[in-house]
Design a protein around this motif. Sequence first.
Motif: not given
Length: 161
Positions: A7-14, A76-81, A87-93
Amino acid sequence: MSKISMTVNGKSVSGEVEGRTLLVEFLREDLKLTGTHVGCDTSQCGACTVHVDGKQVKSCTMFAAEADGAEVKTIEGEANADGSLSVVQQAFQDYHGLQCGFCTPGMVMAATALLGKNPKPTELEIREHLEGNICRCTGYHNIVKAIMAASGQDVPAVAAE
């Protein structure tokens, strides 16, 4: 070739991978998740940092087959839904915790892992946690400020540049 699923960023992959395929290669080349950067190929720089089953991992040190069945989170999975920055990404900005941006995905993933374990780290704890992530541009001051801000702490308390 081995068949793997995760599961990558909430999605099943293979996919099918050779035994020597690194997780970073699988993420970038097979899944086209190019936010995870390859900086040194020797686990020195941290640009390839991801989370595997909730733990901070340098994806250039792990074979893709080792992540079979795991839950992997990339930048890519760090952003909000809703697509807004975490919060971390916004603080870096907000605190200019980046310059060229090459190390930023790994730094954000490292910071997120730190704050998950220690919601109010000291400046020294932040600096120690980031020792495995190299930034050649910023001097780290603004990265530390960003992490302090993301933790809800007083940013002016960070050591002067």
